[in-house]
Design a protein around this motif. Sequence first.
Motif: not given
Length: 154
Positions: A39-62
Amino acid sequence: MIVRALVAIAFVLSLWSLFRFAMGLRFGKRSRERSRLAEEQEGRRVVAEIPLEDDVMFFVEDAGGFAWGPQRAARADVIGARMLLNGGVMGTWTRPGASLPEPPPAEEYEGRERWDVLLYDQAGAMRTVPCGTLREGVSREIASKVFEAIRRGV
């Protein structure tokens, strides 16, 4: 002698299960780190890691806006946001001159904290960023980071 052999086998099996558990945790951490780096190499800033039941979703800002999972919100379209705890409003932000619709009614307490951030756009659509139900303030911190990134970024 048989008792010692059984104890040794039980000990080895418990060590093996602990080793597998530790390697599973390590694998999960490494895969999250690789995803975050991508995500960071795509030029996005990871604001938060949101936990899901079996994975993690990123909230990103660009430069164009915000993204979480398959959803995206353009900066220019966002007119306001609300941070919710179990459906009750904990914080509200709007652009100058904009007004948000009435907040949804708070839900009956279900025995756990559920944090969400609602994004409102110019077309009147409302999008939900689910920030989790983890205790000890983890989900609250995630919701606060998402809410502040939206308020600061728009």
